[in-house]
Design an enzyme around this catalytic site. Structure first.
Site, PDB file in Angstrom:
ATOM      1  N   PHE A 274       0.851  -1.184   0.000  1.00  0.00           N
ATOM      2  CA  PHE A 274       0.000   0.000   0.000  1.00  0.00           C
ATOM      3  C   PHE A 274       0.886   1.232   0.000  1.00  0.00           C
ATOM      4  CE2 PHE A 274      -2.396   3.218   2.599  1.00  0.00           C
ATOM      5  CZ  PHE A 274      -3.408   3.447   1.687  1.00  0.00           C
ATOM      6  N   ALA A 275       0.622   2.187  -0.915  1.00  0.00           N
ATOM      7  CA  ALA A 275       1.490   3.356  -1.065  1.00  0.00           C
ATOM      8  C   ALA A 275       0.729   4.631  -0.729  1.00  0.00           C
ATOM      9  CB  ALA A 275       2.039   3.431  -2.497  1.00  0.00           C
TER      10      ALA A 275
ATOM     11  N   GLU B 156       4.358  10.292   0.895  1.00  0.00           N
ATOM     12  CA  GLU B 156       4.945  11.060  -0.208  1.00  0.00           C
ATOM     13  C   GLU B 156       6.037  11.987   0.319  1.00  0.00           C
ATOM     14  OE1 GLU B 156       1.885  13.129  -2.247  1.00  0.00           O
ATOM     15  OE2 GLU B 156       0.928  11.294  -2.966  1.00  0.00           O
TER      16      GLU B 156
ATOM     17  N   GLY C 218       6.463  15.122  -0.033  1.00  0.00           N
ATOM     18  CA  GLY C 218       5.987  16.413   0.465  1.00  0.00           C
ATOM     19  C   GLY C 218       4.883  16.325   1.481  1.00  0.00           C
TER      20      GLY C 218
ATOM     21  N   GLY D 194       4.629  13.510   3.884  1.00  0.00           N
ATOM     22  CA  GLY D 194       5.021  12.781   5.079  1.00  0.00           C
ATOM     23  C   GLY D 194       3.889  11.953   5.627  1.00  0.00           C
ATOM     24  N   SER D 195       3.582  12.165   6.907  1.00  0.00           N
ATOM     25  CA  SER D 195       2.547  11.378   7.584  1.00  0.00           C
ATOM     26  C   SER D 195       1.155  11.989   7.439  1.00  0.00           C
ATOM     27  CB  SER D 195       2.883  11.267   9.066  1.00  0.00           C
ATOM     28  OG  SER D 195       4.089  10.581   9.254  1.00  0.00           O
TER      29      SER D 195
ATOM     30  N   ILE E  12       7.971   3.070   0.861  1.00  0.00           N
ATOM     31  CA  ILE E  12       6.876   2.115   0.762  1.00  0.00           C
ATOM     32  C   ILE E  12       7.462   0.706   0.929  1.00  0.00           C
ATOM     33  CG2 ILE E  12       4.954   1.292  -0.621  1.00  0.00           C
ATOM     34  CD1 ILE E  12       4.838   4.290   0.212  1.00  0.00           C
TER      35      ILE E  12
ATOM     36  N   ARG F  38      -2.323   1.212  13.138  1.00  0.00           N
ATOM     37  CA  ARG F  38      -1.609   1.892  14.209  1.00  0.00           C
ATOM     38  C   ARG F  38      -1.463   1.034  15.469  1.00  0.00           C
ATOM     39  NH1 ARG F  38      -4.253   7.586  12.331  1.00  0.00           N
ATOM     40  NH2 ARG F  38      -2.462   8.271  11.131  1.00  0.00           N
TER      41      ARG F  38
ATOM     42  N   GLU G 260       3.240   5.083   9.566  1.00  0.00           N
ATOM     43  CA  GLU G 260       1.790   5.177   9.748  1.00  0.00           C
ATOM     44  C   GLU G 260       1.386   6.302  10.687  1.00  0.00           C
ATOM     45  OE1 GLU G 260      -0.735   1.836   9.782  1.00  0.00           O
ATOM     46  OE2 GLU G 260       0.824   0.474   9.126  1.00  0.00           O
TER      47      GLU G 260
END
Length: 412
Positions: free
Chosen positions: A153-154, A157, A159, A161-162, A187, A278, A393
């Site tokens: 799962f991607a 990015e 720019g 981040g989380s 990823i 999480r 995550e």
């Protein structure tokens, strides 16, 4: 257990006040699962993790560890196949059981747990939101593995981040297909995955409601630029950055189809993954912390440090914190098993456990002293591994933002 108001007279700051009972008793079936995980962990997982760490690189796909993994029947999808033709493997594991196993697996090596073949993180979304045709196309090869296979799962990015709501990878409708453009980073297993479930937005100005998830197969033109990142820890699995450059996928590769993604469903799809993921990361952090504490205690005994009251006091405090973090994880899983909202509990578990895991490895490093500086002690490896639990995550900062905004009833 009863929860009450944290600020008397200010009800909007209160936690739920209903009475609830939580039973975390471990039944015989779960004990057997944990005993099996412990045996494999000792014989297979930790040696494989140490090998990858010493080599500074993930195990190759044809490594004997993976061959034995699929020979044991592991890595198969939970999907039962077209019209449920595959034999039902029995009762599905509860979330609490999965968290206990995630903790045990990370105790032996968290990196190998991620490196294991299988559908991995996107499986829940595909099972819950995918069409029957998509399940057959993308989960079919995971019914019985003919070789080690991966999916991933991607979301993350460069720019964004989380911040899952700030992704900028764009999806544009083009005739009977979609064009994807953007970049993803860190990823897990992307460079060896058969397919990637890519989170993208139709319009960045429309926020969460414009997000969608797309299946992108390995050989799709425009998918490339794979770069395996160097990491300080968790070297057993690949963390990969890649590009989507006018990457065209069929309309049928939109997860769940157009109707399924009306409203904010696209973003909710991603957050469903995170709300489930999480507590797993939190359980991983507890497992790493347990391993560090056990190693530290063994070192203290071997070097006659247990007679020092300060050492005993710190070991006691660490054991207490790890138990507290475990209970927070199980509470989030207990709610998930009852299909109750667990957003706050999921974030609390990750924010707390990641911090406690880091404290445990730091304690271990302080106890072993100069031995840790050699770079060949398990505690030193755990010290490098556990940091990622505060990052992946959703960082600890993101978790605390989620919790605080929920407490003051602000929109997410």
């Amino acid at each position: 257990m009863r929860a009450g108001c944290s600020v008397p007279g200010r009800s909007r700051f209160c936690f739920p006040t209903e009475r609830f009972e939580v039973d975390f008793g471990i039944d015989e079936a779960t004990r057997e699962l944990l005993a099996g995980a412990r045996e494999i962990g000792r014989k297979e997982v930790r040696p494989a993790g140490l090998e990858a760490d010493r080599n500074g690189a993930p195990l190759p796909p044809d490594h004997g560890y993976f061959t034995r993994f699929i020979a044991r029947g592991e890595g198969r999808t939970r999907w039962l196949g077209p019209r449920g033709r595959r034999r039902d493997p029995g009762p599905r594991r509860t979330t609490v059981q999965s968290l206990l196993l995630a903790e045990e697996g990370a105790y032996w090596d968290r990196g190998i747990g991620v490196a294991n073949p299988g559908v991995g993180l996107p499986e829940g979304n595909v099972l819950g939101l995918g069409t029957e045709a998509q399940k057959e196309q993308f989960l079919g090869s995971f019914l019985e593995l003919d070789r080690p296979r991966w999916a991933c799962f991607a979301m993350t990015e460069p720019g964004a981040g989380s911040d899952a709501a700030a992704i900028s990878t764009q999806a544009r409708k083009d005739g009977d297909g979609w064009i994807l453009n953007g970049a993803k980073c860190f990823i897990g297993n992307a460079s060896r995955a058969d397919w990637i479930l890519v989170q993208a937005t139709l319009d960045p100005t429309k926020g969460r409601a414009a997000q969608r998830a797309f299946f992108v197969e390995r050989s799709t033109p425009g998918l490339g630029g794979f770069k395996i990142e160097k990491k300080m820890g968790l070297k057993a699995y690949e963390s990969t950055s890649f590009l989507l450059d006018d990457c065209r996928v069929p309309a049928s590769h939109l997860l769940g189809g157009e109707k399924r993604h009306e409203g904010k469903a696209g973003f909710k799809t991603a957050m469903r993954t995170f709300n489930a993921g999480r507590p797993v990361i939190a359980a991983n952090a507890v497992g790493i912390g347990r391993a560090a504490l056990d190693e530290a205690l063994a070192f203290a005994r071997a070097h006659e440090r247990t007679g020092d009251a300060r050492v005993r006091d710190r070991i006691e405090a660490m054991a207490r914190k790890l138990r507290m973090a475990r209970l927070m994880c199980l509470r989030a899983g207990w709610l998930a098993d009852r299909e109750q909202a667990n957003l706050v509990e999921a974030s609390m578990s990750k924010a707390l456990a990641a911090q406690v895991g880091q404290e445990a490895t730091t304690l271990g490093m302080e106890l072993i002293g100069t031995v840790g500086a050699r770079g060949d002690h398990l505690i030193e490896k755990l010290y490098r591994d556990v940091k990622a639990m505060d990052i992946v995550e959703g960082t600890g900062q993101v978790q605390r933002m989620i919790i605080s905004r929920n407490l003051v009833q602000l929109p997410r």
